[in-house]
Design a protein around this motif. Structure first.
Motif, mmCIF file in Angstrom:
data_model
loop_
_atom_site.group_PDB
_atom_site.id
_atom_site.type_symbol
_atom_site.label_atom_id
_atom_site.label_comp_id
_atom_site.label_asym_id
_atom_site.label_seq_id
_atom_site.Cartn_x
_atom_site.Cartn_y
_atom_site.Cartn_z
ATOM 1 N N ARG A 1 14.787 25.253 47.366
ATOM 2 C CA ARG A 1 15.850 26.193 47.024
ATOM 3 C C ARG A 1 16.793 26.357 48.211
ATOM 4 N NH1 ARG A 1 16.030 27.100 41.673
ATOM 5 N NH2 ARG A 1 17.321 28.854 42.196
ATOM 6 N N VAL A 2 18.027 26.596 47.894
ATOM 7 C CA VAL A 2 19.016 26.845 48.927
ATOM 8 C C VAL A 2 18.762 28.236 49.479
ATOM 9 C CG1 VAL A 2 21.474 27.125 49.379
ATOM 10 C CG2 VAL A 2 20.697 25.371 47.793
ATOM 11 N N LYS A 3 18.771 28.338 50.764
ATOM 12 C CA LYS A 3 18.593 29.637 51.402
ATOM 13 C C LYS A 3 19.928 30.359 51.431
ATOM 14 C CE LYS A 3 14.353 29.045 53.362
ATOM 15 N NZ LYS A 3 13.612 28.405 52.349
ATOM 16 N N ARG A 4 19.944 31.537 50.870
ATOM 17 C CA ARG A 4 21.172 32.334 50.924
ATOM 18 C C ARG A 4 21.325 32.878 52.338
ATOM 19 N NH1 ARG A 4 22.535 34.802 45.272
ATOM 20 N NH2 ARG A 4 21.323 33.409 43.985
ATOM 21 N N PRO A 5 22.531 32.827 52.865
ATOM 22 C CA PRO A 5 22.703 33.319 54.229
ATOM 23 C C PRO A 5 22.451 34.824 54.297
ATOM 24 C CG PRO A 5 24.827 32.839 53.228
ATOM 25 C CD PRO A 5 23.777 32.355 52.280
ATOM 26 N N ALA A 6 21.812 35.221 55.370
ATOM 27 C CA ALA A 6 21.553 36.652 55.567
ATOM 28 C C ALA A 6 22.872 37.359 55.842
ATOM 29 C CB ALA A 6 20.589 36.850 56.732
ATOM 30 N N ARG A 7 23.084 38.430 55.140
ATOM 31 C CA ARG A 7 24.319 39.179 55.339
ATOM 32 C C ARG A 7 24.017 40.410 56.169
ATOM 33 N NH1 ARG A 7 28.022 38.644 50.036
ATOM 34 N NH2 ARG A 7 27.653 36.438 49.743
ATOM 35 N N LEU A 8 24.648 40.458 57.311
ATOM 36 C CA LEU A 8 24.469 41.618 58.171
ATOM 37 C C LEU A 8 25.504 42.675 57.814
ATOM 38 C CD1 LEU A 8 23.956 39.793 61.578
ATOM 39 C CD2 LEU A 8 22.225 40.825 60.109
ATOM 40 N N PRO A 9 25.056 43.889 57.636
ATOM 41 C CA PRO A 9 26.032 44.940 57.328
ATOM 42 C C PRO A 9 26.892 45.213 58.559
ATOM 43 C CG PRO A 9 23.864 45.886 57.676
ATOM 44 C CD PRO A 9 23.702 44.397 57.701
ATOM 45 N N PRO A 10 28.146 45.534 58.337
ATOM 46 C CA PRO A 10 28.987 45.857 59.491
ATOM 47 C C PRO A 10 28.512 47.173 60.120
ATOM 48 C CG PRO A 10 30.173 46.260 57.449
ATOM 49 C CD PRO A 10 28.876 45.615 57.086
ATOM 50 N N VAL A 11 28.257 47.121 61.394
ATOM 51 C CA VAL A 11 27.770 48.297 62.108
ATOM 52 C C VAL A 11 28.752 48.600 63.229
ATOM 53 C CG1 VAL A 11 25.878 49.249 63.468
ATOM 54 C CG2 VAL A 11 25.387 47.689 61.586
ATOM 55 N N LEU A 12 29.135 49.846 63.294
ATOM 56 C CA LEU A 12 30.061 50.267 64.345
ATOM 57 C C LEU A 12 29.283 50.636 65.596
ATOM 58 C CD1 LEU A 12 32.402 52.593 62.246
ATOM 59 C CD2 LEU A 12 32.792 50.222 62.877
ATOM 60 N N THR A 13 29.898 50.388 66.740
ATOM 61 C CA THR A 13 29.304 50.856 67.985
ATOM 62 C C THR A 13 29.473 52.363 68.060
ATOM 63 O OG1 THR A 13 31.359 50.646 69.245
ATOM 64 C CG2 THR A 13 29.922 48.678 69.129
ATOM 65 N N HIS A 14 28.760 52.967 68.976
ATOM 66 C CA HIS A 14 28.850 54.425 69.137
ATOM 67 C C HIS A 14 30.281 54.838 69.489
ATOM 68 C CE1 HIS A 14 27.588 58.492 69.933
ATOM 69 N NE2 HIS A 14 28.158 58.442 71.138
ATOM 70 N N ALA A 15 30.920 54.072 70.355
ATOM 71 C CA ALA A 15 32.289 54.399 70.771
ATOM 72 C C ALA A 15 33.254 54.311 69.582
ATOM 73 C CB ALA A 15 32.732 53.460 71.887
ATOM 74 N N GLU A 16 33.096 53.268 68.722
ATOM 75 C CA GLU A 16 33.966 53.130 67.554
ATOM 76 C C GLU A 16 33.749 54.271 66.570
ATOM 77 O OE1 GLU A 16 34.310 48.243 67.282
ATOM 78 O OE2 GLU A 16 32.596 49.281 66.375
ATOM 79 N N ALA A 17 32.503 54.660 66.358
ATOM 80 C CA ALA A 17 32.205 55.763 65.437
ATOM 81 C C ALA A 17 32.788 57.072 65.963
ATOM 82 C CB ALA A 17 30.699 55.890 65.240
ATOM 83 N N THR A 18 32.672 57.292 67.249
ATOM 84 C CA THR A 18 33.221 58.509 67.852
ATOM 85 C C THR A 18 34.736 58.524 67.729
ATOM 86 O OG1 THR A 18 31.398 58.482 69.427
ATOM 87 C CG2 THR A 18 33.277 59.878 69.976
ATOM 88 N N GLU A 19 35.377 57.389 67.939
ATOM 89 C CA GLU A 19 36.827 57.305 67.842
ATOM 90 C C GLU A 19 37.301 57.582 66.410
ATOM 91 O OE1 GLU A 19 40.434 54.136 68.797
ATOM 92 O OE2 GLU A 19 38.413 53.771 69.574
ATOM 93 N N ILE A 20 36.589 57.031 65.428
ATOM 94 C CA ILE A 20 36.954 57.280 64.033
ATOM 95 C C ILE A 20 36.795 58.757 63.708
ATOM 96 C CG2 ILE A 20 36.232 56.874 61.640
ATOM 97 C CD1 ILE A 20 35.617 54.000 62.446
ATOM 98 N N SER A 21 35.716 59.362 64.176
ATOM 99 C CA SER A 21 35.494 60.792 63.931
ATOM 100 C C SER A 21 36.601 61.618 64.557
ATOM 101 C CB SER A 21 34.144 61.231 64.506
ATOM 102 O OG SER A 21 33.107 60.557 63.855
ATOM 103 N N ALA A 22 37.005 61.246 65.758
ATOM 104 C CA ALA A 22 38.066 61.985 66.442
ATOM 105 C C ALA A 22 39.376 61.862 65.668
ATOM 106 C CB ALA A 22 38.233 61.485 67.870
#
Length: 132
Positions: A100-121
């Motif tokens: 069977r063909v292996k489906r590529p693993a999909r990594l969810p987009p994860v924000l860094t702490h700095a990016e999350a803080t900036e979005i919150s601000a």
């Protein structure tokens, strides 16, 4: 004496059955493409002469040599299952261990702490500042 009527060509049989089941024209074309590919892969042998071993070999070859996507391999399998079950009236047994063909693993987009803080601000101050 009357000789028995010649059996219709495989394509004519396939078209009659798939239209009887009201499949779309695109599905019909796609299924026929994979059926022809399967027959050519096995050097023009009629599908009635073949079975699960040949289907397994074809699907495994698609995965290993052609490196098709998982959805493509599944589509080829569906076309062959339709051919054997509905057209030839010889349902396939257990296909066995197909590579069977292996489906590529999909990594969810994860924000860094700095990016999350900036979005919150930005949301707190109601300023459109994303992306930086």
């Amino acid at each position: 004496m009357d000789s028995p009527a010649p059996q219709p060509r495989l394509r004519d049989q396939f078209e009659a059955v798939i239209r009887l089941h009201h499949y779309s024209i695109r599905t019909e074309r796609t299924y026929w493409y994979w059926i022809r590919y399967f027959i050519r892969f096995h050097r023009m042998r009629h599908p009635r002469e073949m079975g699960t071993l040949e289907v397994n070999a074809f699907l495994s070859w698609l995965a290993t040599h052609r490196q098709v996507a998982a959805a493509t391999q599944n589509l080829a399998l569906n076309a062959l299952v339709f051919l054997y079950a509905k057209v030839l009236l010889q349902p396939l047994d257990e296909i066995g261990e197909v590579v069977r063909v292996k489906r590529p693993a999909r990594l969810p987009p994860v924000l860094t702490h700095a990016e999350a803080t900036e979005i919150s601000a930005c949301w707190v101050s109601r300023i459109a500042c994303w992306p930086p």
